[in-house]
Scaffold this active site. Structure first.
Site, short mmCIF file in Angstrom:
data_model
loop_
_atom_site.label_atom_id
_atom_site.label_comp_id
_atom_site.label_asym_id
_atom_site.label_seq_id
_atom_site.Cartn_x
_atom_site.Cartn_y
_atom_site.Cartn_z
N ASP A 65 -9.45 -20.06 -32.40
CA ASP A 65 -9.22 -20.05 -33.84
C ASP A 65 -7.85 -19.52 -34.21
O ASP A 65 -7.47 -19.58 -35.38
CB ASP A 65 -10.31 -19.24 -34.55
CG ASP A 65 -11.42 -20.13 -35.07
OD1 ASP A 65 -11.22 -21.36 -35.08
OD2 ASP A 65 -12.47 -19.61 -35.48
N ASP A 96 -25.66 -16.33 -36.51
CA ASP A 96 -26.69 -16.39 -35.47
C ASP A 96 -28.08 -16.14 -36.07
O ASP A 96 -29.02 -16.89 -35.81
CB ASP A 96 -26.38 -15.39 -34.34
CG ASP A 96 -25.89 -14.04 -34.85
OD1 ASP A 96 -25.77 -13.88 -36.08
OD2 ASP A 96 -25.65 -13.15 -34.02
O1 LIG Z 1 -13.13 -16.70 -37.27
C1 LIG Z 1 -13.66 -16.39 -36.21
C2 LIG Z 1 -14.18 -15.10 -35.97
C3 LIG Z 1 -14.74 -14.81 -34.74
N1 LIG Z 1 -14.82 -15.74 -33.76
C4 LIG Z 1 -15.43 -15.41 -32.44
O2 LIG Z 1 -16.74 -14.92 -32.61
C5 LIG Z 1 -17.09 -14.11 -31.50
C6 LIG Z 1 -17.77 -12.85 -31.95
O3 LIG Z 1 -16.87 -12.00 -32.60
P1 LIG Z 1 -16.73 -10.45 -32.29
O4 LIG Z 1 -15.51 -9.97 -32.94
O5 LIG Z 1 -16.88 -10.18 -30.84
O6 LIG Z 1 -17.94 -9.88 -33.11
P2 LIG Z 1 -19.20 -9.03 -32.64
O7 LIG Z 1 -19.59 -8.20 -33.80
O8 LIG Z 1 -18.99 -8.34 -31.36
O9 LIG Z 1 -20.25 -10.22 -32.47
C7 LIG Z 1 -21.62 -10.16 -32.72
O10 LIG Z 1 -21.91 -10.54 -34.07
C8 LIG Z 1 -21.51 -11.85 -34.45
C9 LIG Z 1 -22.02 -12.12 -35.84
O11 LIG Z 1 -21.51 -11.19 -36.76
C10 LIG Z 1 -22.07 -12.89 -33.49
O12 LIG Z 1 -21.49 -14.13 -33.80
C11 LIG Z 1 -21.73 -12.52 -32.09
O13 LIG Z 1 -22.26 -13.45 -31.17
C12 LIG Z 1 -22.26 -11.15 -31.77
O14 LIG Z 1 -21.95 -10.79 -30.43
C13 LIG Z 1 -15.80 -13.82 -30.75
O15 LIG Z 1 -15.80 -14.56 -29.55
C14 LIG Z 1 -14.72 -14.30 -31.70
O16 LIG Z 1 -13.60 -14.77 -31.03
C15 LIG Z 1 -14.32 -17.01 -33.99
O17 LIG Z 1 -14.36 -17.87 -33.12
N2 LIG Z 1 -13.76 -17.31 -35.21
#
Ligand SMILES: O=c1ccn([C@@H]2O[C@H](COP(=O)(O)OP(=O)(O)O[C@H]3O[C@H](CO)[C@@H](O)[C@H](O)[C@H]3O)[C@@H](O)[C@H]2O)c(=O)[nH]1
Ligand SMILES: [Mn+2]
Length: 732
Positions: free
Chosen positions: A153, A444
């Site tokens: 992204d 999710d």
């Molecule tokens: O605009 C965006 C924002 C995030 N991501 C991806 O989304 C994933 C999850 O983001 P992260 O920053 O790691 O958030 P977490 O809070 O750790 O993620 C948890 O919470 C998210 C929902 O809020 C779920 O989508 C994830 O699977 C879950 O692990 C990562 O691979 C990011 O690269 C994108 O591809 N595009």
């Protein structure tokens, strides 16, 4: 499912089940849990009776003002309601076992597309992302049936460069893993000693090969790090990550001379235009869903966050044990694996309150009632389940499968670019009825909710050896930012038309709706109740007003019983899931901390969104580790380097509780109010004891991670204001 009858499907033929589901492992747990629930319920009924009868008392004999009484009573009701909802995911836990050795031969396995998302090379180091990519490419699965897609992204040149390097390195890495039967196929995990038990493989040839491949890995890493340090932009000198056309590249399109077979590897950066909503991760996944539909169109999809690598390479086969079982396959949407983390301090998890119980206990419980909630990453989902069969293709523009011969990708890539354009989804059902859901930051949860409401089921598999490992926040700031986002998303759903208690019961089982409701409500309800319990009884104590029954009153026993029963139950759950007393204390501490910080701000955020005062934002969590921070974390010390906005409410509450404990104790001993005020003095004491780390951070610690004195001072001022406001409440 358990019966060992001969089943015949198509040309698969097996006399033994691919998996079993055990409803009885937790038999003793079930008996204790349900009897406890009954007793606890009765005690709560007494409490309600005690509180309610106060309202009907004669005005003249009422000793306590009504407002604080009502506030505390409401909080007790809300907390009891949350406790009731929590029973849903504890009602019928099950445990599953799989037998991958009974799967049909490789040529009969279905294809799998792996989707990996990344969004920011500064917060998500490219080397780590590439490790995830390599671990997915190296999954133990027929190589021609595996296809790996990375969505970037940020549209960062360094990520594309990293992918090309990863592709080259994979040509050496995959044969090495295959030759020596390596199970830990994420290079970083392997070289940092993750493969302990396989080191008996000590032929001289192995040692030579291992050294060689390790050297190559170091070179690969260095090459990426050097380019990212230089701020390399490659061919894109004037690059704007918020405004660019789609970039799609299929790696290593041409066959190389060494004849090593690799899975298809595709880089995708969807189009970005200012003022066009891009729907964060869900948007990225939907683009991959369309592009992969053209290039490989596998019936099953594995979704991974960029920081979640495949730790144990057999997960795909384990998941297929469910997807290929003809008895459940037609209604099975996804197989969820737990989220576990490589960087948590197992003996002292100070920042973990929800994740551990969710994956150790609650998902097993939901598995007993049609399946766990979709958890963002680590799941194998059936492609068809994301397309509502009632909707016509024209309504959402699902591209047909165009896949042709393997070396004709380059011509297809041009065609797929339109699928990654901003305008493609205009006036379509994407994100609403099709694909991953939009208009929430917990895509999710909402996607899972809608799948279950459409009659799909899910299963939960948690093998002894973790199949996936990720990076978890190890400092307060990241944790609070992440949980503010989750709270905002969950509360947003709780107060929308998808509220599980309204939307759910007519579409899925009642118990399942209850499980979903617990998640949609907990941030708002915990923040309301804990903010109240941390201030109202304390203000009353300062004013010498009693809110709990006297020690000699028999209702005092009811209150004590409820408190002790809750603590004991929590302790039992900790022991049952491999934790300790320390785990329980940590979980209670962080629960209190989050309730008055991120749950508060997250709920406010959700309400403002409903009112149209704010827009969704998805700040990815930081995955870069800072040595000082890691050291503090490993010592089990909180790192209070976070914004004043998050810290001030916390410190204010602690100061208020210190004051009320101090004044209350004096009142109790000197003024002889021991029996009436004991309950409140104990409450303050309990809050202070559970949050000793904050007191330590305010008064004792001198390191960088302490609570800054300026915040303490500001909070002291807030406490005085709170006191002044409080005395108004106490008058009525
Ligand atoms: O605009 C965006 C924002 C995030 N991501 C991806 O989304 C994933 C999850 O983001 P992260 O920053 O790691 O958030 P977490 O809070 O750790 O993620 C948890 O919470 C998210 C929902 O809020 C779920 O989508 C994830 O699977 C879950 O692990 C990562 O691979 C990011 O690269 C994108 O591809 N595009
Ligand atoms: Mn993450």
């Amino acid at each position: 499912m358990n019966s060992r009858i001969l089943r015949k499907t198509g040309n698969m033929d097996y006399s033994f089940p691919l998996h079993t589901c055990d409803y009885n492992v937790h038999k003793l747990y079930n008996i204790i849990n349900r009897s406890h629930a009954l007793i606890h319920c009765i005690a709560i009924a007494f409490l309600v009776y005690y509180r309610a009868s106060f309202l009907f008392q004669n005005l003249e004999i009422r000793a306590t003002p009504i407002v604080p009484w009502l506030l505390v009573f409401t909080s007790e009701l809300l907390l009891s309601f949350m406790w009731l909802l929590g029973l849903g995911s504890r009602w019928r836990p099950v445990c599953r076992t799989v037998f991958p050795e009974r799967l049909p031969e490789d040529s009969k396995l279905p294809g799998i597309d792996v989707f990996i998302c990344t969004a920011d090379p500064d917060k998500e180091p490219t080397v780590e992302v590439m490790n995830t990519v390599l671990s997915a490419m190296a999954l133990d699965y027929p190589v021609e049936k595996l296809h790996v897609y990375l969505s970037d992204d940020a549209g960062a040149a360094i990520t594309l460069h990293g992918m090309r390097e990863a592709w080259k390195f994979a040509r050496r890495w995959l044969p090495f893993c295959r030759r020596y039967g390596i199970k830990t196929r994420c290079p970083n995990a392997y070289f940092s000693g993750g493969e302990g038990e396989y080191n008996h493989h000590r032929s001289t040839q192995f040692i030579v090969d291992k050294e060689k491949i390790q050297e190559e890995y170091e070179k690969f890493k260095e090459c990426i790090m050097r380019t990212s340090e230089n701020g390399w932009h490659g061919e894109r000198s004037s690059w704007n990550r918020l405004n660019h056309s789609p970039i799609i590249e299929v790696m290593g399109d041409t066959l190389q001379e060494d004849n090593v077979k690799l899975p298809l590897l595709v880089y995708v950066s969807r189009e970005k235009m200012p003022f066009y909503p891009h729907h964060f991760k869900a948007g990225a996944l939907n683009v991959l869903l369309r592009i992969s539909g053209v290039l490989s169109n596998s019936p099953y999809i594995l979704v991974l966050d960029c920081d979640m690598f495949c730790n144990y390479s057999t997960s795909a086969r384990l998941a297929m044990c469910f997807h290929l079982d003809p008895n459940i396959s037609s209604s099975l949407a996804f197989v969820q694996f737990p989220q576990m983390f490589r960087n948590v301090n197992l003996s002292n998890r100070i920042y973990d309150y929800k994740i551990r119980p969710v994956f150790k206990l609650q998902w097993h419980g939901m598995d007993g009632v049609n399946g766990p909630i979709l958890s963002g990453t680590n799941f194998y989902i059936k492609r068809d389940s994301l397309f509502d069969s009632h909707i016509h293709h024209e309504d959402y523009y699902q591209p047909g499968s165009l896949r042709t011969v393997a070396d004709d990708y380059s011509s297809l890539v041009e065609d797929t670019k339109v699928l990654a354009s901003c305008k493609y989804e205009d006036d379509s059902k994407w994100g609403d009825k099709v694909g991953f859901m939009y208009n929430t930051v917990v895509e999710d949860y909402l996607t899972g909710l809608k799948l279950h409401c459409r009659g799909w089921k899910s299963v939960y598999l948690s093998p002894a050896k973790p199949c996936f490992l990720g990076t978890s926040p190890t400092n307060l700031n990241d944790l609070l930012i992440q949980n503010t986002r989750w709270s905002s998303g969950l509360v947003g759903i709780g107060i929308s038309k998808f509220c599980p208690l309204i939307y759910g019961p007519s579409r899925m089982s009642f118990l399942q709706s209850v499980c979903y409701a617990e998640f949609a409500f907990f941030p708002l309800f915990y923040c309301l109740t804990l903010c109240c319990f941390a201030t109202i009884p304390q203000l009353c104590l300062l004013g010498g007003i009693s809110l709990y029954p006297e020690v000699s009153n028999s209702f005092f026993l009811i209150f004590s019983f409820i408190f002790i029963s809750d603590v004991v139950k929590h302790l039992c759950e900790c022991f049952f899931t491999g934790g300790s007393i320390q785990t329980m204390i940590n979980e209670r501490t962080i629960w209190m901390i989050m309730s008055v910080t991120c749950y508060l701000y997250g709920s406010l955020d959700a309400i403002m969104k409903i009112l149209g005062l704010r827009e969704d934002s998805f700040l990815p969590t930081n995955k870069v580790e800072d040595d000082d921070q890691v050291k503090l974390y490993q010592m089990g010390k909180f790192n209070f380097q976070t914004s004043t906005r998050l810290l001030a409410p916390l410190v204010t509450i602690i100061i208020l509780n210190m004051a009320s404990f101090f004044v209350g104790t004096i009142r109790m001993i000197v003024a002889g109010g021991f029996y009436e005020l004991f309950g409140q003095v104990f409450l303050s004491f309990y809050i202070l004891a559970m949050n000793y780390s904050i007191i330590e951070g305010m008064m004792i610690r001198k390191d960088k991670g302490r609570v800054p004195p300026s915040v303490t001072l500001l909070s002291a001022i807030f406490s005085v204001i709170l006191l002044a406001l409080g005395s108004i409440i106490l008058m009525y």
